[in-house]
Design a protein around this motif. Structure first.
Motif, PDB file in Angstrom:
ATOM      1  N   UNK A   1       0.834  -1.195   0.000  1.00  0.00           N
ATOM      2  CA  UNK A   1       0.000   0.000   0.000  1.00  0.00           C
ATOM      3  C   UNK A   1       0.876   1.254   0.000  1.00  0.00           C
ATOM      4  N   UNK A   2       0.244   2.378  -0.313  1.00  0.00           N
ATOM      5  CA  UNK A   2       0.971   3.652  -0.328  1.00  0.00           C
ATOM      6  C   UNK A   2       1.480   4.008   1.058  1.00  0.00           C
ATOM      7  N   UNK A   3       0.757   3.618   2.097  1.00  0.00           N
ATOM      8  CA  UNK A   3       1.197   3.918   3.473  1.00  0.00           C
ATOM      9  C   UNK A   3       2.548   3.280   3.765  1.00  0.00           C
ATOM     10  N   UNK A   4       2.781   2.069   3.240  1.00  0.00           N
ATOM     11  CA  UNK A   4       4.074   1.408   3.468  1.00  0.00           C
ATOM     12  C   UNK A   4       5.200   2.150   2.765  1.00  0.00           C
ATOM     13  N   UNK A   5       4.916   2.698   1.611  1.00  0.00           N
ATOM     14  CA  UNK A   5       5.929   3.442   0.853  1.00  0.00           C
ATOM     15  C   UNK A   5       6.331   4.698   1.614  1.00  0.00           C
ATOM     16  N   UNK A   6       5.390   5.301   2.308  1.00  0.00           N
ATOM     17  CA  UNK A   6       5.663   6.524   3.053  1.00  0.00           C
ATOM     18  C   UNK A   6       6.312   6.270   4.398  1.00  0.00           C
ATOM     19  N   UNK A   7       6.240   5.055   4.904  1.00  0.00           N
ATOM     20  CA  UNK A   7       6.752   4.750   6.250  1.00  0.00           C
ATOM     21  C   UNK A   7       8.252   4.830   6.319  1.00  0.00           C
TER      22      UNK A   7
END
Length: 119
Positions: free
Chosen positions: A113-119
């Motif tokens: 997910x995009x959230x993982x990319x931002x983490x």
């Protein structure tokens, strides 16, 4: 994409799913190009131990990826920030052939997910 589903007889759920898949792949093209440009412009040397708070995330990503995913990134192992961006590229859920994204892949060790990319 959204308006075409309102009664258009040739826009089926399959057409919508295929369109969204193409859009997702193209979004990863944009992300990959930006990360590749960043990797190419990070010209200063910083060993992983000198990367401050990013050090823990770098080591975590190193453990998350399979050896074949780390293959390209390893040449930057002594350049912490370039190594980090190369590992981000390796985690993108895409197949690459001759430096072109060709298809999506759902890898257990990639971004889900995009959230993982931002983490």
């Amino acid at each position: 994409v959204g308006g075409d589903r309102d009664g258009h007889p040739f826009v089926t759920s399959e057409v919508t799913a295929e369109t969204l898949s193409h859009l997702r792949l193209n979004a990863f093209v944009v992300v990959r190009r930006a990360l590749r440009a960043l990797t190419n412009t990070l010209t200063f040397f910083a060993d992983i131990q000198d990367c401050g708070c990013a050090q823990d995330r770098i080591l975590q990503m190193e453990n998350e990826l399979e050896p074949d995913q780390l293959q390209n990134a390893k040449k930057f192992r002594r350049e912490g920030f370039r190594y980090f961006t190369e590992m981000m590229i390796a985690k993108l859920p895409v197949e690459v052939m001759r430096d072109h994204l060709t298809s999506l892949r759902e890898a257990a060790k990639g971004y889900a997910s995009a959230k993982e990319l931002l983490a």
